[in-house]
Motif scaffolding. Sequence first.
Motif, PDB file in Angstrom:
ATOM      1  N   THR A  87       5.308   9.172   3.247  1.00  0.00           N
ATOM      2  CA  THR A  87       4.439   8.167   3.981  1.00  0.00           C
ATOM      3  C   THR A  87       4.035   8.649   5.156  1.00  0.00           C
ATOM      4  O   THR A  87       4.190   9.470   5.802  1.00  0.00           O
TER       5      THR A  87
ATOM      6  N   MET B  83      14.913  16.262  -5.499  1.00  0.00           N
ATOM      7  CA  MET B  83      14.826  17.846  -5.475  1.00  0.00           C
ATOM      8  C   MET B  83      16.168  18.273  -5.991  1.00  0.00           C
ATOM      9  O   MET B  83      16.407  19.300  -6.559  1.00  0.00           O
TER      10      MET B  83
ATOM     11  N   ILE C   3      13.009  12.179  -1.458  1.00  0.00           N
ATOM     12  CA  ILE C   3      12.375  13.229  -2.062  1.00  0.00           C
ATOM     13  C   ILE C   3      13.449  14.445  -1.985  1.00  0.00           C
ATOM     14  O   ILE C   3      13.488  15.253  -2.854  1.00  0.00           O
ATOM     15  N   PHE C   4      14.238  14.409  -0.998  1.00  0.00           N
ATOM     16  CA  PHE C   4      15.363  15.724  -0.927  1.00  0.00           C
ATOM     17  C   PHE C   4      16.340  15.380  -2.274  1.00  0.00           C
ATOM     18  O   PHE C   4      16.742  16.227  -2.826  1.00  0.00           O
TER      19      PHE C   4
ATOM     20  N   VAL D  71      11.437   1.888   4.391  1.00  0.00           N
ATOM     21  CA  VAL D  71      10.694   2.588   3.448  1.00  0.00           C
ATOM     22  C   VAL D  71      10.585   4.036   3.536  1.00  0.00           C
ATOM     23  O   VAL D  71      10.730   4.969   3.106  1.00  0.00           O
ATOM     24  N   ARG D  72      10.402   4.306   5.183  1.00  0.00           N
ATOM     25  CA  ARG D  72      10.104   5.738   5.478  1.00  0.00           C
ATOM     26  C   ARG D  72      11.471   6.418   5.208  1.00  0.00           C
ATOM     27  O   ARG D  72      11.558   7.543   4.717  1.00  0.00           O
TER      28      ARG D  72
ATOM     29  N   PHE E 223       9.732  24.905  -6.827  1.00  0.00           N
ATOM     30  CA  PHE E 223       9.458  24.183  -8.257  1.00  0.00           C
ATOM     31  C   PHE E 223       8.071  24.851  -8.742  1.00  0.00           C
ATOM     32  O   PHE E 223       7.571  24.198  -9.757  1.00  0.00           O
TER      33      PHE E 223
ATOM     34  N   ALA F  13      16.922  17.547  -9.314  1.00  0.00           N
ATOM     35  CA  ALA F  13      15.974  18.477 -10.169  1.00  0.00           C
ATOM     36  C   ALA F  13      16.681  19.965 -10.195  1.00  0.00           C
ATOM     37  O   ALA F  13      16.893  20.581 -11.202  1.00  0.00           O
ATOM     38  N   LEU F  14      17.093  20.292  -9.034  1.00  0.00           N
ATOM     39  CA  LEU F  14      17.773  21.711  -8.940  1.00  0.00           C
ATOM     40  C   LEU F  14      19.256  21.890  -9.866  1.00  0.00           C
ATOM     41  O   LEU F  14      19.352  22.726 -10.460  1.00  0.00           O
TER      42      LEU F  14
ATOM     43  N   TRP G 183       9.405  -1.140   7.419  1.00  0.00           N
ATOM     44  CA  TRP G 183       8.881   0.182   7.527  1.00  0.00           C
ATOM     45  C   TRP G 183       9.788   1.382   7.573  1.00  0.00           C
ATOM     46  O   TRP G 183       9.597   2.285   7.016  1.00  0.00           O
TER      47      TRP G 183
ATOM     48  N   LEU H 162       0.790  -1.258  -0.015  1.00  0.00           N
ATOM     49  CA  LEU H 162       0.091  -0.114  -0.014  1.00  0.00           C
ATOM     50  C   LEU H 162       0.734   1.063  -0.032  1.00  0.00           C
ATOM     51  O   LEU H 162       0.712   2.232  -0.789  1.00  0.00           O
ATOM     52  N   VAL H 163       1.910   1.286   0.883  1.00  0.00           N
ATOM     53  CA  VAL H 163       2.998   2.360   0.839  1.00  0.00           C
ATOM     54  C   VAL H 163       3.296   2.609  -0.486  1.00  0.00           C
ATOM     55  O   VAL H 163       3.172   3.769  -0.838  1.00  0.00           O
TER      56      VAL H 163
ATOM     57  N   CYS I 100       0.825   3.820  -3.137  1.00  0.00           N
ATOM     58  CA  CYS I 100       0.486   5.272  -3.038  1.00  0.00           C
ATOM     59  C   CYS I 100       1.323   6.348  -3.790  1.00  0.00           C
ATOM     60  O   CYS I 100       1.074   7.486  -3.519  1.00  0.00           O
TER      61      CYS I 100
ATOM     62  N   ASN J 266       5.383  11.925   6.911  1.00  0.00           N
ATOM     63  CA  ASN J 266       6.724  12.075   6.929  1.00  0.00           C
ATOM     64  C   ASN J 266       7.072  12.808   5.615  1.00  0.00           C
ATOM     65  O   ASN J 266       6.438  13.001   4.790  1.00  0.00           O
ATOM     66  N   ALA J 267       8.596  13.369   5.590  1.00  0.00           N
ATOM     67  CA  ALA J 267       8.803  14.014   4.458  1.00  0.00           C
ATOM     68  C   ALA J 267       8.659  13.366   2.969  1.00  0.00           C
ATOM     69  O   ALA J 267       8.130  14.161   2.181  1.00  0.00           O
ATOM     70  N   GLY J 268       8.896  12.073   2.883  1.00  0.00           N
ATOM     71  CA  GLY J 268       8.666  11.426   1.674  1.00  0.00           C
ATOM     72  C   GLY J 268       7.366  11.098   1.238  1.00  0.00           C
ATOM     73  O   GLY J 268       6.965  10.691   0.270  1.00  0.00           O
TER      74      GLY J 268
ATOM     75  N   THR K 194      12.286   6.979   1.704  1.00  0.00           N
ATOM     76  CA  THR K 194      11.325   7.883   0.714  1.00  0.00           C
ATOM     77  C   THR K 194      11.922   9.294   1.387  1.00  0.00           C
ATOM     78  O   THR K 194      11.775  10.173   0.422  1.00  0.00           O
ATOM     79  N   ASP K 195      12.065   9.398   2.438  1.00  0.00           N
ATOM     80  CA  ASP K 195      12.475  10.897   3.082  1.00  0.00           C
ATOM     81  C   ASP K 195      13.745  11.135   2.196  1.00  0.00           C
ATOM     82  O   ASP K 195      13.883  12.320   1.865  1.00  0.00           O
TER      83      ASP K 195
ATOM     84  N   CYS L 143       4.738   6.414  -3.558  1.00  0.00           N
ATOM     85  CA  CYS L 143       6.021   6.735  -2.838  1.00  0.00           C
ATOM     86  C   CYS L 143       6.977   5.440  -3.369  1.00  0.00           C
ATOM     87  O   CYS L 143       6.656   4.781  -4.197  1.00  0.00           O
TER      88      CYS L 143
END
Lengths: 393, 234
Positions: free
Chosen positions: B61, A162, A158-159, A150-151, B179, A165-166, A147, A8-9, A12, B57-59, A154-155, A14
């Motif tokens: 989740t 970004m 995302i940075f 994954v957390r 962005f 991308a920058l 878990w 599910l995580v 969604c 959370n940041a990502g 993903t944290d 992620c």
Amino acid sequence: MLTRRGFLVCSCGCVGSLLGACVTTGGDSPPAPTISPGYRPAAADESGLWYQMEQAEADIQRSPFLLRDPALNAYVREVACRVIGDYCPDVRIYLLRTPYFNASMAPNGMMQVWSGLLLRVRNEAQLAAVIGHELGHYARQHSLVRWRGVRNATDFAIFFRMGLALAGLGIVGDLAHLAIIAGYFSYTRDQEREADEFGQAAMVKAGFAPIEAARVWEQLIAETSAAEVKPEREIVFATHPAPEERAETLRRLAATHTPPGVDALGRERLAGALRQHRGWLLTDQLKLRQFGRTIYVLDQLIGEGDGLGELHFYKGEAFRMRGESGDERPAREAFELALAHADAPAEAHRSLGLLQRKAGEGDAAGASFRRYLALRPEAADRAMIESYLTPGS
Amino acid sequence: MQRRGPALAQLCGMVVVLLSMSGCVGTSQSQITDLRRERSEPRILLMPLDVELSELNAGGTQEPNAEWTKAALQHIDTALRGELAARNSRLVGYTFDPNNADEVQLVKLNGAVGTTILMNQVGPGLALPSKRDQFDWSIGPEVQSLAQRTDADYGLLLYVRDSYTTAGRAAVFVLSAMFGVRAPLGEQVGFAMLVDLRSGNVVWFNRLLRRGGDLRTQELARETVQSLMTGFPK
């Protein structure tokens, strides 16, 4: 088992795990538990996981699919407790009426064993192997570790994305994303390998022959190859290692780690406990219409020689229901074999009668139907069968 | 384990999209304006609360928080009793009867219908063709068995998913804004649904989709419950 929460995580939108760390020990000693008996979660994230599972468990306790037979539950629990030892008070086992080969463990100690597994294990040692494997997931806190993986991933991701991308490297970020998802699945496969090792060590400690852990997978491989439709094997996105790999590893470990005298199978005890349930287990299996698999399972059980009247009847039903050209003969042979045994269900007469009727053997069919009705005067389909006995029908 | 179906996971995603498009607030739909008052205080059966509080959370989740959730269940129950008392109605607590398998399914059916209505309302693309302009949902007359066992006139169902932004997620929000992207923050998604236990009809439904709201303290939870109960029949 992978808890579906992980799916599910991911679904969604992620990403998966970046953890590349291999968790299999591969060494001489099996993986050690990370929690002690009587453990309760302390951290907020683990408490959250447990809470969610407690809700799910309350649901399962009310489920119409829960098998509530006290004797069967007591039997499985007794075998389980021999394997899981001091953790026994921490583990609740739920037997569920689901005709597939599976068992699972939730982080809070809720274990599910599906009825399809009960049909397929051939002795207590095989049941112990599966339960030991699931205990490995619990005692090594796999859900929590996954878990957190994954957390954190993903944290991080995302940075990381970004940042790329920058720097104008968005496409690299997309590829990294895919690698992270693949990494997640590789991670769950390592957890399965670890649980296999843990479980096999636990069954040895309980005195069960460890080779049976490998046989569980060998039987599954053989059953799958008997299927009409072969499942496609995912490689990158598979949550579990290939059964071939699992069987080979477990066989190798059994060869090197079996102390003398550890050879308990418990075949008769398992057969005795399941004897009265096998009829409905086989009925459920038949309803899947996976006839190739079903015939394979039945041939294995017939090989054990216990309850042959019932087993040959179901085998006949598998051929009769599949109904492809060439299936009539083995179906008929199976019904005739069934009826040579005292424990053949009365329905064997009806099924044989249907085949005789189809073949234009009216007298023989009539005799079969009459035998069926004599044995089952209250049959729900009595009116239907009687209509076959009416002249001119 | 999967407690809620994949449809619901899809729903979370849709709600996230929707929230980022507009600052939605509660909107209620109703078949009735007044409760049936054959007795001075209609008895309203509160179905098991379906509530979960989590950290975002940041990502992206969502991490369920047991302590917050358990506290929120208490807060909601207390606030709801107050809300109903103020409306001259009485809240009746529900406990599962483990020996009554049909009733278990009936309670679950209430939840399934509720989430279907929410899904139907949140986006035009999600609406069932036969329900687009109609508010005529029903659980079916089988709910009468619930009325008989609990001596209740109506059944009330509350569903809330409440997430709270972590510091890391706040940082993502700020960075992604560079962005021109609005990363979703913590939000409240939920609904309240009232079922007439005589007919089985859903007589009132109110949804809540918003950033903000807090169920972690009794004081603030009262505001969320009031928002959920906006438009409740008199």
